[in-house]
Motif scaffolding. Structure first.
Motif, PDB file in Angstrom:
ATOM      1  N   ILE A   1     -11.354  19.331 -12.464  1.00 54.48           N
ATOM      2  CA  ILE A   1     -11.702  20.416 -13.374  1.00 54.48           C
ATOM      3  C   ILE A   1     -11.417  20.053 -14.835  1.00 54.48           C
ATOM      4  O   ILE A   1     -12.208  20.376 -15.732  1.00 54.48           O
ATOM      5  N   GLU A   2     -10.307  19.357 -15.084  1.00 54.71           N
ATOM      6  CA  GLU A   2      -9.990  18.958 -16.463  1.00 54.71           C
ATOM      7  C   GLU A   2     -11.055  18.005 -17.024  1.00 54.71           C
ATOM      8  O   GLU A   2     -11.294  17.988 -18.234  1.00 54.71           O
TER       9      GLU A   2
ATOM     10  N   PHE B   1       0.833  -1.203   0.000  1.00 51.60           N
ATOM     11  CA  PHE B   1       0.000   0.000   0.000  1.00 51.60           C
ATOM     12  C   PHE B   1       0.870   1.256   0.000  1.00 51.60           C
ATOM     13  O   PHE B   1       0.569   2.235  -0.691  1.00 51.60           O
TER      14      PHE B   1
ATOM     15  N   GLU C   1       2.577  13.367 -14.807  1.00 53.65           N
ATOM     16  CA  GLU C   1       1.460  13.624 -15.714  1.00 53.65           C
ATOM     17  C   GLU C   1       0.898  15.032 -15.581  1.00 53.65           C
ATOM     18  O   GLU C   1       0.172  15.494 -16.463  1.00 53.65           O
TER      19      GLU C   1
ATOM     20  N   LYS D   1       3.465   9.475 -10.204  1.00 46.89           N
ATOM     21  CA  LYS D   1       2.659   9.528 -11.434  1.00 46.89           C
ATOM     22  C   LYS D   1       2.054  10.921 -11.600  1.00 46.89           C
ATOM     23  O   LYS D   1       2.014  11.479 -12.701  1.00 46.89           O
TER      24      LYS D   1
ATOM     25  N   ARG E   1       3.623   5.592  -5.761  1.00 47.44           N
ATOM     26  CA  ARG E   1       3.489   5.636  -7.229  1.00 47.44           C
ATOM     27  C   ARG E   1       2.400   6.609  -7.670  1.00 47.44           C
ATOM     28  O   ARG E   1       2.494   7.190  -8.742  1.00 47.44           O
ATOM     29  N   ILE E   2       1.346   6.777  -6.865  1.00 44.78           N
ATOM     30  CA  ILE E   2       0.318   7.763  -7.220  1.00 44.78           C
ATOM     31  C   ILE E   2       0.933   9.162  -7.217  1.00 44.78           C
ATOM     32  O   ILE E   2       0.680   9.966  -8.115  1.00 44.78           O
TER      33      ILE E   2
ATOM     34  N   GLU F   1      -5.029  16.628 -34.302  1.00 37.47           N
ATOM     35  CA  GLU F   1      -3.789  16.372 -33.573  1.00 37.47           C
ATOM     36  C   GLU F   1      -3.859  15.015 -32.854  1.00 37.47           C
ATOM     37  O   GLU F   1      -2.877  14.260 -32.839  1.00 37.47           O
TER      38      GLU F   1
ATOM     39  N   ASP G   1      -0.117   5.710 -20.174  1.00 38.94           N
ATOM     40  CA  ASP G   1      -0.801   6.646 -19.280  1.00 38.94           C
ATOM     41  C   ASP G   1      -0.580   8.099 -19.685  1.00 38.94           C
ATOM     42  O   ASP G   1      -1.426   8.955 -19.420  1.00 38.94           O
ATOM     43  N   GLU G   2       0.572   8.399 -20.283  1.00 40.11           N
ATOM     44  CA  GLU G   2       0.884   9.792 -20.582  1.00 40.11           C
ATOM     45  C   GLU G   2       0.590  10.178 -22.025  1.00 40.11           C
ATOM     46  O   GLU G   2       0.517  11.364 -22.347  1.00 40.11           O
ATOM     47  N   TYR G   3       0.427   9.188 -22.905  1.00 41.26           N
ATOM     48  CA  TYR G   3       0.329   9.523 -24.331  1.00 41.26           C
ATOM     49  C   TYR G   3      -0.801   8.746 -25.040  1.00 41.26           C
ATOM     50  O   TYR G   3      -1.797   9.323 -25.429  1.00 41.26           O
TER      51      TYR G   3
ATOM     52  N   ARG H   1     -11.756  11.672  -6.374  1.00 38.55           N
ATOM     53  CA  ARG H   1     -11.613  12.211  -7.717  1.00 38.55           C
ATOM     54  C   ARG H   1     -12.746  11.766  -8.655  1.00 38.55           C
ATOM     55  O   ARG H   1     -12.813  12.221  -9.804  1.00 38.55           O
TER      56      ARG H   1
ATOM     57  N   ARG I   1      -2.720  28.435 -13.667  1.00 33.04           N
ATOM     58  CA  ARG I   1      -3.835  27.906 -12.876  1.00 33.04           C
ATOM     59  C   ARG I   1      -3.484  26.516 -12.330  1.00 33.04           C
ATOM     60  O   ARG I   1      -3.726  26.200 -11.158  1.00 33.04           O
TER      61      ARG I   1
ATOM     62  N   VAL J   1      -7.860   1.898   0.117  1.00 35.66           N
ATOM     63  CA  VAL J   1      -8.349   2.190  -1.231  1.00 35.66           C
ATOM     64  C   VAL J   1      -7.156   2.515  -2.119  1.00 35.66           C
ATOM     65  O   VAL J   1      -6.328   3.362  -1.778  1.00 35.66           O
ATOM     66  N   VAL J   2      -7.050   1.827  -3.246  1.00 33.46           N
ATOM     67  CA  VAL J   2      -5.988   2.119  -4.211  1.00 33.46           C
ATOM     68  C   VAL J   2      -6.652   2.628  -5.493  1.00 33.46           C
ATOM     69  O   VAL J   2      -7.587   2.003  -6.000  1.00 33.46           O
ATOM     70  N   THR J   3      -6.185   3.773  -5.989  1.00 31.37           N
ATOM     71  CA  THR J   3      -6.735   4.340  -7.227  1.00 31.37           C
ATOM     72  C   THR J   3      -5.646   4.345  -8.303  1.00 31.37           C
ATOM     73  O   THR J   3      -4.523   3.973  -8.038  1.00 31.37           O
ATOM     74  N   GLU J   4      -6.009   4.798  -9.485  1.00 28.17           N
ATOM     75  CA  GLU J   4      -5.122   4.866 -10.659  1.00 28.17           C
ATOM     76  C   GLU J   4      -4.877   3.456 -11.211  1.00 28.17           C
ATOM     77  O   GLU J   4      -4.163   2.646 -10.605  1.00 28.17           O
TER      78      GLU J   4
ATOM     79  N   THR K   1      -3.021   1.861 -13.412  1.00 23.40           N
ATOM     80  CA  THR K   1      -1.703   1.234 -13.515  1.00 23.40           C
ATOM     81  C   THR K   1      -1.126   0.942 -12.130  1.00 23.40           C
ATOM     82  O   THR K   1      -0.474  -0.085 -11.924  1.00 23.40           O
ATOM     83  N   VAL K   2      -1.388   1.844 -11.192  1.00 27.68           N
ATOM     84  CA  VAL K   2      -0.923   1.644  -9.816  1.00 27.68           C
ATOM     85  C   VAL K   2      -1.636   0.444  -9.194  1.00 27.68           C
ATOM     86  O   VAL K   2      -1.021  -0.369  -8.493  1.00 27.68           O
TER      87      VAL K   2
END
Lengths: 257, 257
Positions: free
Chosen positions: B151-152, A100, A114, A110, A106-107, B171, B113-115, B61, A174, B73-76, B78-79
């Motif tokens: 927000i994104e 954990f 990103e 990451k 890693r979160i 693009e 994850d980034e591209y 989130r 921002r 709780v684990v999020t993301e 790939t993580v």
């Protein structure tokens, strides 16, 4: 002190990077914290050394940092940091032992890769890299751009020369304001990003956040982000950090100028 | 079959996700490959279930997937996958044992994850999510947007409703073409992304690439990307993948519609 040596007692680990800022700082600080003996090759961004053929033979993407370990090349700053933990498990552990804790680390790394590093980077380029390339003639500049393997990086160099669009700069500011708030809120309740341990999460975020107390003083200061400033100062007090800044020169174009 | 059980023999692992596509597929396929007994909670994106208060109590989130392991709780996505490898080291190992293999795996998952995931996602939203929100009244839509914590993501929902700018779509299509070429070139010389082993690198890239042979048939086809198609078909033949698609329903708005 761990010294990875080859058969003839030569150093096996070579780290190619810029000075100790941004992504280059992540593996630099990791090797200093772990006490690894690494041959350090400092490339000069003002001479576009990372886009030279000799360096692209090491990393075809023309990006630092890159770690050479014997006959293996590891790229991507955050991946290099975890590689060093995996391959050289020294007494100084920069990754939690439990699953954990690793996930939380890693979160955070990451998130830097990103989000946080990109907005800070754009403003950094806007302020410093533009000046570096504006002195070039059009022909010289085009030759530099032609040597860049990653198309998105070509676009970034062009924007640095022509000027970033104002709406992009506003949006990045921002995101920076959001990022430093997020860090400060978390650090209000925790000494380190992963509770209980100084880890690669701290190193990778510090690599981006350090210097913001000068370059972004309107956002990062004792009044508005006391916990973030406390954490930055606390990391700067670490012997490994002092040693790194003493031994590896920071570029003049860096955010501390 | 590993069954993580609590003190009263109840299942401890709960996975909250959409159907087996994109980021939701990564941990779903990982638990099927590893044979982990996991309580699966499938949220309905068309009902905006990931933005409800009950789910935001799990992941503030408002994003799937999220893994609940006892009180953690684990999020993301790939993580979560690496967490499952760390915490439940079953006979089926989806991560190389050696440090360099791990690094190669992480470079590939990081790249997704980034591209790769972002360009494919934008086109997916353009094609499918727009229709989902265009049927709402302005007031209904604003209420949905208000519930989105990131927000994104709010911006993305607005663009899906108003229409993405054409230069952004162009693009993203350029990036997709670059991505599938990169994958095909690598898979021309290798059975799997990390040479010698089926790993999380394959799972995380397959999560995005699968279905592109239908939805992006002009780019992903036997003529232009034979190695990528071979790899997609090869993964679809795996028992765990068949089991996953048989047991977990794919949304109607997914790229296979």
């Amino acid at each position: 002190m761990v010294i990875p040596l080859g058969e003839d007692n030569t150093i096996m680990l070579k780290l190619y990077s810029f000075g100790p800022a941004a992504n280059s700082m992540k593996p630099l600080l990791t090797v200093f914290e772990k006490g690894l003996d690494v041959e350090k090759h400092r490339l000069d961004p003002a001479k576009f050394e990372h886009h030279t053929d000799w360096f692209k033979a090491i990393n075809p993407r023309g990006q630092v940092p890159a770690l050479v370990d014997g006959d293996k090349v590891v790229t991507e700053s955050t991946v290099i940091c975890e590689y060093l933990e995996d391959e050289y498990p020294t007494e100084v552990a920069l990754r939690p032992a439990d699953s954990f804790g690793k996930a939380q680390m890693r979160i955070w790394t990451k998130w830097v890769d990103e989000y946080f590093c990109w907005c800070v980077s754009t403003i950094g380029w806007h302020r410093y890299v533009g000046n570096m390339v504006k002195s070039l003639s059009d022909a010289e500049f085009e030759e530099k751009v032609k040597a860049i393997p990653v198309i998105e990086q070509q676009v970034k160099w062009r924007r640095a020369r022509e000027g970033f669009p104002q709406d992009m700069l506003d949006e990045e500011m921002r995101k920076i304001a959001y990022s430093v708030r997020k860090l400060d809120d978390h650090l209000a309740d925790h000494e380190w990003l992963v509770p209980g341990q100084y880890t690669l999460a701290d190193i990778c975020n510090f690599a981006i956040a350090n210097g913001m107390q000068f370059g972004f003083a309107e956002l990062v200061n004792k009044q508005d982000t006391p916990h973030l400033v406390r954490w930055i100062e606390q990391i700067n007090e670490r012997p490994a950090v002092k040693q790194m800044f003493a031994q590896v020169e920071l570029e003049k174009l860096g955010p501390r100028e």
